[in-house]
Design a protein around this motif. Structure first.
Motif, mmCIF file in Angstrom:
data_model
loop_
_atom_site.group_PDB
_atom_site.id
_atom_site.type_symbol
_atom_site.label_atom_id
_atom_site.label_comp_id
_atom_site.label_asym_id
_atom_site.label_seq_id
_atom_site.Cartn_x
_atom_site.Cartn_y
_atom_site.Cartn_z
ATOM 1 N N THR A 260 0.820 -1.212 0.000
ATOM 2 C CA THR A 260 0.000 0.000 0.000
ATOM 3 C C THR A 260 0.851 1.259 0.000
ATOM 4 O OG1 THR A 260 -0.149 -0.109 2.422
ATOM 5 C CG2 THR A 260 -1.921 -1.137 1.160
ATOM 6 N N SER A 261 2.144 1.079 0.186
ATOM 7 C CA SER A 261 3.066 2.212 0.169
ATOM 8 C C SER A 261 4.257 1.870 -0.715
ATOM 9 C CB SER A 261 3.563 2.520 1.589
ATOM 10 O OG SER A 261 4.711 3.343 1.565
ATOM 11 N N GLN A 263 7.656 3.793 -2.409
ATOM 12 C CA GLN A 263 8.508 4.976 -2.449
ATOM 13 C C GLN A 263 9.634 4.739 -3.456
ATOM 14 O OE1 GLN A 263 7.569 7.477 -0.337
ATOM 15 N NE2 GLN A 263 5.997 6.190 0.625
ATOM 16 N N SER A 328 8.730 -1.018 -0.849
ATOM 17 C CA SER A 328 7.320 -1.431 -0.881
ATOM 18 C C SER A 328 6.932 -1.892 0.517
ATOM 19 C CB SER A 328 7.110 -2.572 -1.878
ATOM 20 O OG SER A 328 7.520 -2.198 -3.170
ATOM 21 N N SER A 330 3.692 -1.165 3.933
ATOM 22 C CA SER A 330 2.286 -0.989 4.298
ATOM 23 C C SER A 330 2.031 0.277 5.100
ATOM 24 C CB SER A 330 1.798 -2.201 5.113
ATOM 25 O OG SER A 330 2.598 -2.358 6.285
ATOM 26 N N ASN A 331 3.092 1.049 5.382
ATOM 27 C CA ASN A 331 2.938 2.263 6.176
ATOM 28 C C ASN A 331 3.706 3.382 5.476
ATOM 29 O OD1 ASN A 331 3.358 4.372 8.125
ATOM 30 N ND2 ASN A 331 2.824 2.928 9.756
ATOM 31 N N ALA A 332 2.969 4.274 4.799
ATOM 32 C CA ALA A 332 3.598 5.296 3.965
ATOM 33 C C ALA A 332 4.500 6.220 4.780
ATOM 34 C CB ALA A 332 2.533 6.101 3.233
ATOM 35 N N ASP A 333 4.038 6.650 5.943
ATOM 36 C CA ASP A 333 4.835 7.569 6.759
ATOM 37 C C ASP A 333 6.138 6.902 7.206
ATOM 38 O OD1 ASP A 333 2.924 9.525 6.486
ATOM 39 O OD2 ASP A 333 1.917 9.033 8.377
ATOM 40 N N ASP A 335 7.671 4.295 5.826
ATOM 41 C CA ASP A 335 8.555 3.996 4.700
ATOM 42 C C ASP A 335 9.228 5.256 4.168
ATOM 43 O OD1 ASP A 335 7.563 1.503 5.098
ATOM 44 O OD2 ASP A 335 6.356 1.416 3.266
ATOM 45 N N SER A 361 2.932 9.595 -7.282
ATOM 46 C CA SER A 361 3.002 8.473 -8.218
ATOM 47 C C SER A 361 3.461 8.913 -9.606
ATOM 48 C CB SER A 361 1.639 7.773 -8.306
ATOM 49 O OG SER A 361 0.638 8.677 -8.770
#
Length: 508
Positions: A260-261, A263, A328, A330-333, A335, A361
């Motif tokens: 889900t994340s 970068q 890759s 699951s936690n955008a902040d 990562d 993106s």
């Protein structure tokens, strides 16, 4: 990854830019005069009548101008067969009926998927009947809970990825040609790609498969169990066998959860020692979220930006090397913080000189486009000599330097890029047109060099026709002997993809 959605267009554009070579592509039998046609039957009206009796009209192609040309030439327009017949089965049973008849009639067969390989493995050498699996394109089932997808071999990788994403899953495999390549061909060549660093190769991701043997017998190994310790793991024989032991028709894949994340970072680096240090620190500090680490040299980046008019990141300078990193998770902040901390560390200690991290993106797609369209850009310069090899990571770029010194001014360009994280280098050399003089300067020197480093002459595209004479640069004579014995056991009449993988004469 969204940037990969450009690949269908990339392949089409590549074909367009290389179209000027198509009419001049020599027959493989002419370019490689030492090859001799095996003692196989020539296609007759009687044979054609049988195939027409078991298949629908659109599954039997015989028009050499309108139908066969695209199947007889590889996507790089470097090899060309002279098949007079393409068969397009829709089911495993049809594949079985075709092979049973061909085996009985001593008709050679060339299995073909998306035809995106580099080594001439998916096109006929002489007049072998082409078996195209493109109509076997169904996604049979996807189970989000177990993460298991069952697909037919002709399913295009990008189609499968789209369906998996709807089920919160992702492919363990991501390739530059995913808009054209097929899962059966990926399995047959044990394709690697940009995510191997994270998910490993297909030997671990394929849970089961169905394959049709040369005599038409169907071998059902389509297990969906993640644990199955009962006897020999026969499916592994077909992974990387390049269609020489059997034709894969169905595959069961273990697919991880969709991240889900995501970068993406792009770093400019002044020395290869610092490239290695960047990789080391990235693995150490990003840990389980690191999914890709790709190297691009200055020549490759210059080619893709100048030939395709793409814009590179606004870094402070031009650098000998660039690294494209992807995480890759699951936690955008979490990562983003880890990747930014890595960037700060690398800048502070001087490992990199400049770098940028995609803020959305669109920027991530643009960065990946620079990497994924290099092949297209190189093709626009002329004829491309492509070498997909594995080398120890510390020696990853040495081969490019060695080849530049050896070739001097013969080529237009000699450049290197590829999967730094797993030691898979893509060495590319371009010239205005095919040159036997240049080829003789490259081969077998390049394979001898790789062998001395204890690398592999093929990392992820197989041996096919072009590398068959160099298998012993990587494998011992004893290993090759037993490979031949397995080939003889599975395909005693040698009808499946002859002239591929093994050097020497047929049935040796």
């Amino acid at each position: 990854m969204s940037s990969m959605n450009k690949l269908s267009a990339t392949i089409r554009t590549f074909h367009s830019s290389a179209a000027r070579f198509k009419k001049n592509v020599e027959f493989t039998a002419v370019r490689y005069p030492y090859l001799k046609r095996g003692n196989y039957s020539f296609l007759s009206d009687r044979h054609l009548g049988f195939f027409q009796s078991i298949l629908s009209p659109h599954q039997v192609l015989t028009d050499e101008i309108n139908d066969l040309s695209g199947y007889n030439v590889d996507w790089m327009h470097s090899v060309r067969g002279s098949s007079r017949l393409v068969l397009r089965p829709k089911t495993t049973e049809e594949v079985g009926a075709i092979l049973q008849y061909c085996n009985a009639q001593n008709i050679a067969v060339c299995p073909q998927g998306g035809n995106t390989g580099l080594v001439g493995g998916s096109v006929p050498v002489f007049d072998e009947v082409i078996m195209s699996l493109g109509l076997m394109d169904a996604v049979i089932s996807v189970d989000e809970l177990s993460g298991i997808a069952i697909v037919q071999a002709g399913c295009v990788l990008e189609k499968l990825e789209t369906i998996l994403h709807l089920n919160n899953l992702t492919l363990p495999l991501d390739l530059g040609a995913k808009g054209s390549c097929q899962i059966g061909g990926n399995v047959a060549t044990n394709a690697g790609g940009i995510r191997l660093l994270r998910y490993g190769n297909l030997h671990g991701s394929v849970l089961g498969l169905t394959a049709v043997l040369a005599n038409g017998q169907i071998m059902d190994c389509l297990s969906t169990n993640k644990k199955d310790n009962t006897g020999y793991d026969l499916k592994q024989l077909f992974i990387g066998s390049e269609g020489t032991l059997g034709v894969v028709t169905q595959v069961a894949l273990h697919c991880p959860s969709k991240p889900t994340s995501v970068q993406v970072g792009f770093f400019g680096i002044n020395s290869f020692d610092n490239v290695l240090e960047t990789l080391r620190l990235s693995k150490q500090n990003l840990g389980e979220i690191l999914s890709s680490c790709e190297l691009i040299d200055q020549s490759s980046l210059e080619c893709v930006t100048s030939q395709l008019k793409l814009k590179s990141p606004d870094l402070v300078n031009h650098f000998p090397f660039y690294i494209l990193l992807e995480t890759s998770g699951s936690n955008a902040d979490h990562d983003a913080e880890k990747l930014n901390s890595l960037l700060e560390m690398l800048l502070k200690n001087g490992t990199i000189v400049d770098g940028t991290i995609a803020v959305d993106s669109t920027q991530a797609t643009n960065l990946w486009t620079l990497r994924e369209r290099i092949a297209e850009a190189l093709a626009s310069e002329g004829y491309v000599y492509k070498y997909d090899v594995s080398v120890p990571i510390r020696q990853f770029y040495q081969l490019v330097d060695v080849m530049r010194a050896r070739l001097e001014k013969l080529p237009i360009r000699c450049c290197g890029y590829g999967h730094l994280g797993d030691g898979n280098l893509h060495l590319n050399i371009t010239s205005q047109e095919y040159s036997s003089e240049l080829l003789n300067k490259i081969e077998p020197f390049v394979y001898d060099w790789v062998s001395r480093q204890r690398g592999s002459v093929s990392a992820e595209h197989g041996l096919g026709l072009k590398k068959r004479d160099y298998i012993e640069y990587t494998k011992s004579p004893t290993s090759v002997h037993w490979m031949r014995r397995m080939k003889k056991l599975f395909d005693p009449n040698n009808i499946l993809n002859p002239y591929k993988i093994f050097p020497g004469t047929l049935n040796e």
